[in-house]
Design a protein around this motif. Structure first.
Motif, short mmCIF file in Angstrom:
data_model
loop_
_atom_site.label_atom_id
_atom_site.label_comp_id
_atom_site.label_asym_id
_atom_site.label_seq_id
_atom_site.Cartn_x
_atom_site.Cartn_y
_atom_site.Cartn_z
N HIS A 2 0.84 -1.19 0.00
CA HIS A 2 0.00 0.00 0.00
C HIS A 2 0.88 1.25 0.00
O HIS A 2 1.83 1.37 0.79
CB HIS A 2 -0.91 -0.01 1.23
CG HIS A 2 -2.08 0.90 1.12
ND1 HIS A 2 -1.97 2.27 1.21
CD2 HIS A 2 -3.40 0.65 0.93
CE1 HIS A 2 -3.17 2.81 1.09
NE2 HIS A 2 -4.05 1.85 0.92
N PHE A 4 0.51 4.21 1.06
CA PHE A 4 0.54 5.10 2.22
C PHE A 4 1.06 4.43 3.48
O PHE A 4 0.95 5.00 4.58
CB PHE A 4 -0.85 5.68 2.46
CG PHE A 4 -1.25 6.69 1.42
CD1 PHE A 4 -0.96 8.04 1.58
CD2 PHE A 4 -1.90 6.30 0.27
CE1 PHE A 4 -1.30 8.97 0.61
CE2 PHE A 4 -2.25 7.21 -0.72
CZ PHE A 4 -1.95 8.56 -0.54
N TYR A 126 -12.34 6.51 2.55
CA TYR A 126 -12.28 5.05 2.68
C TYR A 126 -12.75 4.70 4.08
O TYR A 126 -12.26 5.24 5.07
CB TYR A 126 -10.84 4.55 2.46
CG TYR A 126 -10.79 3.09 2.09
CD1 TYR A 126 -11.02 2.68 0.79
CD2 TYR A 126 -10.52 2.12 3.05
CE1 TYR A 126 -10.99 1.34 0.43
CE2 TYR A 126 -10.49 0.78 2.71
CZ TYR A 126 -10.72 0.40 1.41
OH TYR A 126 -10.69 -0.93 1.06
N SER A 154 -0.63 11.04 4.50
CA SER A 154 0.04 11.74 3.41
C SER A 154 1.45 11.20 3.24
O SER A 154 2.11 10.83 4.21
CB SER A 154 0.08 13.24 3.68
OG SER A 154 0.78 13.92 2.63
N GLU A 251 -8.07 8.89 -7.98
CA GLU A 251 -8.58 8.18 -6.81
C GLU A 251 -9.61 9.04 -6.10
O GLU A 251 -9.37 10.21 -5.79
CB GLU A 251 -7.44 7.83 -5.86
CG GLU A 251 -6.47 6.82 -6.42
CD GLU A 251 -5.41 6.41 -5.39
OE1 GLU A 251 -5.77 5.75 -4.40
OE2 GLU A 251 -4.24 6.77 -5.58
N ASN A 253 -10.88 9.18 -3.09
CA ASN A 253 -10.72 9.68 -1.73
C ASN A 253 -9.37 10.35 -1.51
O ASN A 253 -8.90 10.46 -0.37
CB ASN A 253 -10.91 8.54 -0.71
CG ASN A 253 -9.81 7.48 -0.80
OD1 ASN A 253 -9.38 7.10 -1.89
ND2 ASN A 253 -9.36 7.00 0.34
N VAL A 254 -8.72 10.78 -2.59
CA VAL A 254 -7.46 11.52 -2.49
C VAL A 254 -7.74 13.00 -2.76
O VAL A 254 -8.35 13.35 -3.77
CB VAL A 254 -6.41 10.97 -3.47
CG1 VAL A 254 -5.14 11.82 -3.43
CG2 VAL A 254 -6.09 9.52 -3.14
N SER A 310 -1.05 16.49 -0.63
CA SER A 310 -2.06 15.51 -1.03
C SER A 310 -2.30 14.54 0.11
O SER A 310 -1.36 14.11 0.79
CB SER A 310 -1.58 14.76 -2.27
OG SER A 310 -2.57 13.85 -2.73
N TRP A 312 -4.77 11.03 1.68
CA TRP A 312 -5.66 9.87 1.47
C TRP A 312 -6.64 9.87 2.63
O TRP A 312 -6.25 9.68 3.78
CB TRP A 312 -4.83 8.60 1.44
CG TRP A 312 -5.56 7.36 1.00
CD1 TRP A 312 -6.06 7.09 -0.23
CD2 TRP A 312 -5.83 6.20 1.80
NE1 TRP A 312 -6.63 5.83 -0.26
CE2 TRP A 312 -6.50 5.27 0.97
CE3 TRP A 312 -5.57 5.86 3.12
CZ2 TRP A 312 -6.92 4.02 1.43
CZ3 TRP A 312 -5.98 4.62 3.59
CH2 TRP A 312 -6.65 3.71 2.74
#
Length: 319
Positions: A2, A4, A126, A154, A251, A253-254, A310, A312
């Protein structure tokens, strides 16, 4: 792996084999400690019997870690992993809203979309505790009334100074001579038939559009936009914009955010020893915890400064 994971202090874990070892240890530890959360209403039959959809939270520092989705058999104490993702806890009691959920295609989880709350309207995140969502789901509709605690991760950002208004008052004044919140720009209508000379000659105080207005008020709104464009041509945009929150990339949810730092904490990942920051941010009246690896943050965070980068976005549903 993943993307993140490095945000929770796993930047030095650079191979799939290493993360697999962490997942295996976490699942065994949760099974031994009887901390697996599972839903008896959602089951699958495997070769060795009945398994229930389940989730594990494996902490790696205070309030953050890896969430592992899969199937669990309380009869054999076996856990089968299907998906994992990093998480950080939110703060407070959450915000009341209606949440609509959609499955994350290709992964074992859900995206949530909030409605019924001005600040959270249409925000996509998410769902951190998807087992709780499934337990409370009726199966007839994806809509649920609950409270939402937002958090975010982030892998890249920087610290910028606060606006002039932040230094004068804890309550930001959104005027053209000060700053503007980008969240409100789309609420200001366009009136091309008005005389442009009249719009720029007004010296009255100008406020953002908030409902029905008379023609003089419309002129003030257009005048505000004209002054903003004039300032943007001469100043850095972040000296004008207090905060912003808008989608970043494909994406759902970004988001790319500019957020005011309300509080700050430094934590250490217990496995890798990496230092990570947790900042409570406010942007466009949305408050959430943000976690970022110290190595991925440019600048020195302090309360009163702002985070730019940015994120998530995650959401925990409170029932």
């Amino acid at each position: 792996m993943h993307k993140f994971l490095r945000a929770i202090g796993l930047a030095s874990i650079d191979s799939g084999r290493s993360i697999d070892e962490i997942i295996e240890y976490a699942t065994h530890d949760a099974v031994r400690g009887e901390s697996v959360v599972y839903n008896t209403r959602s089951s699958e039959v495997f070769e060795d019997g009945m398994y229930y959809r389940a989730q594990i939270y494996h902490p790696m520092c205070k309030g953050a870690g890896i969430a592992i989705r899969g199937f669990y058999s309380p009869y054999t104490d076996r856990f089968i992993t299907s998906y994992y993702f990093p998480y950080v806890d939110g703060v407070g009691n959450g915000e009341a809203a209606t949440v609509y959920a959609e499955p994350d295609v290709g992964h074992d989880g859900y995206f949530g979309q909030a409605t019924g709350h001005d600040a959270l309207e249409d925000a996509i995140f998410y769902i951190k505790n998807s087992i709780d969502y499934e337990i409370h789901s009726s199966g007839e509709t994806s809509a649920q009334d609950c409270r939402i605690k937002l958090s975010a991760l982030s892998v890249g950002g920087k610290i910028i100074l606060g606006t002039f208004a932040d230094k004068k008052s804890s309550h930001t004044s959104h005027t053209p001579e000060n700053l503007v919140n980008l969240h409100n720009i789309d609420k200001i209508p366009s009136f091309m038939e008005l005389n442009p000379d009249e719009l720029l000659d007004t010296d009255d105080d100008i406020v953002p559009y908030s409902g029905e207005k008379s023609e003089p008020d419309f002129a003030k709104d257009i005048g505000m936009i004209a002054r903003l464009f004039d300032r943007i041509s001469k100043e850095d945009v972040f000296s004008i914009v207090d905060s912003s929150f808008y989608p970043d990339g494909l994406e759902s949810n970004v988001y790319y955010v500019v957020g005011n730092i309300l509080s700050l904490d430094s934590r250490v990942n217990t496995l890798t020893g990496e230092e990570i920051y947790v900042m409570n941010l406010e942007c466009n009246d949305i408050c959430f915890n943000l976690m970022i690896n110290k190595e991925d943050l440019y600048g020195e965070p302090e309360v009163g400064r702002r985070f730019l980068g940015s994120i998530w976005l995650l959401g925990e549903l409170i029932y």
